[in-house]
Design a protein around this motif. Structure first.
Motif, short mmCIF file in Angstrom:
data_model
loop_
_atom_site.label_atom_id
_atom_site.label_comp_id
_atom_site.label_asym_id
_atom_site.label_seq_id
_atom_site.Cartn_x
_atom_site.Cartn_y
_atom_site.Cartn_z
N LEU A 106 0.83 -1.21 0.00
CA LEU A 106 0.00 0.00 0.00
C LEU A 106 0.86 1.26 0.00
CD1 LEU A 106 -2.75 -1.04 2.58
CD2 LEU A 106 -3.05 -0.73 0.11
N ASP A 108 -0.87 4.51 -0.19
CA ASP A 108 -1.69 5.55 0.43
C ASP A 108 -1.46 5.56 1.94
OD1 ASP A 108 -4.42 6.23 1.90
OD2 ASP A 108 -4.44 7.28 -0.03
N GLU A 163 -6.73 0.44 -2.99
CA GLU A 163 -6.24 1.48 -3.89
C GLU A 163 -6.85 1.35 -5.29
OE1 GLU A 163 -1.97 2.70 -1.91
OE2 GLU A 163 -1.98 1.11 -3.40
N PRO A 166 -11.36 3.46 -4.93
CA PRO A 166 -11.41 4.58 -3.98
C PRO A 166 -12.68 4.53 -3.14
CG PRO A 166 -10.69 5.34 -6.14
CD PRO A 166 -11.10 3.91 -6.31
#
Length: 277
Positions: A106, A108, A163, A166
């Motif tokens: 990940l 984010d 991801e 959204p």
């Protein structure tokens, strides 16, 4: 695609066994299978563990935790750590590495923070499972710890896909619980080859049915999940406040009470949790 549709699509894929794992997960799965081979001995296990730095560090840390090091003699090498914890605990530790690897890619920061929070929750549940099994429910402690480690594996898989979609982990926790948790959880647990008794315990957690005092592996997992001081971030509902269940759950356990057992075992739980994190 809206959040609910995405949840249903990922759940349908998981039910069909169509799961996308990072490459490092596949490598650790192969290592786990090798450790489970009947002809795998201490020397071979130590070599396999040394090839995976995170597993090696976690094995030594667990071996030196209060739960496994009652004499207070620390080990400083993987072979001695493997010999102390045993192959079944080693299998649980390999599973902990796999669970963490699911969401390791990940980028984010918010999703990474949720994955970290989910693992902190899982580590606390695993440590509590081990102590409750050994001192209260008298089911196998190593199996109980393993169940605690993998009980949120479906959530880690969901985060690993977030991801692509959204808003997937935003909004109402009830949608995850109703439309994703069970189907995705079953799919990932099956892919990882989790034993039937552990699958049954996690099913009991999803169903929310338990006995007090705990009698089964499922009861043990449910109680540990309720007692964990850090809840799953995927189960928190907007605006809800977290009440520490340990303040309200108590019963006679042997010659004492659950509260006394938890107080007496606090250092063990803390040490195990720290080793897993």
């Amino acid at each position: 695609m809206d959040r609910l549709s995405a949840l249903k699509e990922i759940a349908a894929q998981a039910s069909r066994g169509e799961l996308s794992f990072p490459t490092n997960v596949d490598a650790t799965l192969k290592l786990q299978r090798a450790l489970n081979e009947p002809d795998c001995h201490i020397e071979m296990a130590a070599r396999l563990v040394q090839a995976e730095p995170l597993l090696a560090a976690r094995t030594v840390a667990i071996a030196n935790s209060v739960a496994y090091n009652r004499a207070g003699h620390d080990v400083t090498n993987v072979r001695a750590a493997v010999q102390r914890v045993g192959f079944r605990t080693l299998g649980a530790l390999a599973a902990s590495v796999i669970v963490r690897q699911l969401a390791s890619g990940l980028k984010d920061p918010d999703l990474r923070a949720r994955a970290d929070a989910l693992w902190i929750h899982s580590a606390h549940v695993a440590a509590l499972c081990q102590v409750i099994a050994r001192r209260v429910s008298f089911v196998d402690p190593e199996t109980a710890m393993f169940a605690g480690i993998v009980h949120e594996v479906g959530g880690f898989y969901l985060l690993s896909r977030a991801e692509e979609f959204p808003g997937l982990v935003d909004g109402d926790a009830d949608e995850w619980i109703e439309h994703g948790e069970v189907a995705i959880g079953r799919g990932v647990l099956s892919k990882l080859g989790v034993p039937v008794p552990v699958m049954g315990a996690i099913e009991a957690l999803w169903n929310g049915m338990r006995a007090l005092p705990p009698e089964t592996l499922g009861d043990t997992l449910l109680l540990a999940n309720d007692l964990a001081p850090f809840p799953s971030p995927l189960h928190q509902r907007p605006g809800a406040t977290t009440m520490h269940s340990a303040a309200t759950i108590d019963f006679i356990a042997g010659e004492g009470t659950l509260a006394q057992v938890l107080t007496e075992s606090a250092e063990e739980v803390k040490s195990l949790t720290a080793a897993l994190i």
